[in-house]
Design a protein around this motif. Structure first.
Motif, mmCIF file in Angstrom:
data_model
loop_
_atom_site.group_PDB
_atom_site.id
_atom_site.type_symbol
_atom_site.label_atom_id
_atom_site.label_comp_id
_atom_site.label_asym_id
_atom_site.label_seq_id
_atom_site.Cartn_x
_atom_site.Cartn_y
_atom_site.Cartn_z
ATOM 1 N N ASP A 99 0.827 -1.205 0.000
ATOM 2 C CA ASP A 99 0.000 0.000 0.000
ATOM 3 C C ASP A 99 0.861 1.255 0.000
ATOM 4 N N SER A 243 -4.734 8.530 -9.277
ATOM 5 C CA SER A 243 -5.868 8.645 -8.363
ATOM 6 C C SER A 243 -6.369 7.269 -7.928
ATOM 7 N N LYS A 244 -6.440 6.334 -8.868
ATOM 8 C CA LYS A 244 -6.892 4.984 -8.544
ATOM 9 C C LYS A 244 -5.935 4.309 -7.563
ATOM 10 N N TRP A 247 -6.372 5.791 -4.104
ATOM 11 C CA TRP A 247 -7.633 5.297 -3.532
ATOM 12 C C TRP A 247 -7.462 3.869 -2.996
ATOM 13 N N ASP A 248 -6.813 3.025 -3.786
ATOM 14 C CA ASP A 248 -6.599 1.637 -3.364
ATOM 15 C C ASP A 248 -5.721 1.582 -2.117
ATOM 16 N N SER A 251 -7.729 2.913 0.955
ATOM 17 C CA SER A 251 -8.936 2.159 1.332
ATOM 18 C C SER A 251 -8.603 0.716 1.721
#
Length: 251
Positions: A99, A243-244, A247-248, A251
């Motif tokens: 992450d 952005s994706k 977000w991943d 989250s």
């Protein structure tokens, strides 16, 4: 392990061609978008390991057309900082998780787009004079580090080289030489960290022809294509993939 299915190749082939075009003709600045794209379907470490041999193939394919057209003093400064930067990246890589890498790759993607838009809108202005040699060394360290952890060494190298008022071809050739050496320096620690697998190497063999194709297109585009058109699409792609990934990661 990457699953070498239709979905993988539907994503990987355009990403590899895009990397070839960017590195072959436009200074490597947005080639790391390919890692961002692959990180949408692979673990970040797998995406980085898959892309390194591909980037090395592209380096070899583009070295000839730009041979000795580079600015050696600027390349020497970047490499003097870049190799220690690679070592720093290898040292810190073991302390990161998937992450954090997603967040880093996504953050660099968005930051690069914001930096470009700020310049194009006049919020930030280009350099009024050449940056001094120590800035080239510092840019080299940042280039080596970000190249190791996310294949995103293009933006910091570009910031320094843009201040040197090089011609388009000198700029391109200097990045080709710089990243040819840096990517070679990255290969051994990548292998030592166990990032490569038999499956990623098979994937690289299958994708290598598309890397060469992208490099060939990039070299031709360097002389023929509008940079504004290419980079406009690249910035949109970086914004979406960055952005994706953020977000991943969050989250």
């Amino acid at each position: 392990m990457p699953n070498l299915d239709l979905t993988f190749f539907a994503v990987a082939i355009p990403a590899v061609i895009f990397a070839g075009v960017s590195k072959g003709g436009f200074g490597s600045g947005v080639a790391f978008a390919s890692s961002s794209i692959l990180a949408l379907i692979l673990e970040p470490g797998q995406a980085l390991a898959l892309m390194l041999p591909i980037l090395m193939v592209i380096d070899l394919a583009t070295l000839g057309p730009f041979w000795r057209r580079w600015s050696w003093p600027d390349a020497r400064l970047l490499l003097s900082g870049g190799v220690p930067g690679v070592a720093l990246g290898a040292w810190l890589y073991q302390a990161t998780d998937a992450d954090l890498l997603r967040l880093l790759i996504g953050g660099i993607s968005i930051a690069f787009v914001v930096w470009h838009l700020s310049q194009s809108r006049g919020w930030l202005h280009g350099f009024s004079k050449r940056l001094p040699p120590w800035a080239g060394l510092f840019a080299g360290v940042v280039t080596g580090f970000t190249s190791f952890v996310s294949h995103a060494g293009g933006p910091p190298a570009a910031v320094y080289l843009l201040s040197q008022r090089l011609t388009k071809t000198e700029f391109q050739a200097t990045t080709v030489l710089t990243f040819w050496v840096i990517n070679i320096a990255k290969f051994v620690p990548y292998a030592f960290l166990g990032m490569f697998s038999v499956q990623t190497m098979w994937a690289d063999l299958l994708l290598a022809p598309f890397a060469v194709l992208g490099a060939w297109l990039g070299v031709r585009a360097h002389w023929m294509m509008s940079e504004r058109m290419f980079f406009g699409a690249a910035y949109i792609l970086l914004s979406l993939t960055g952005s994706k990934l953020i977000w991943d990661a969050l989250s």
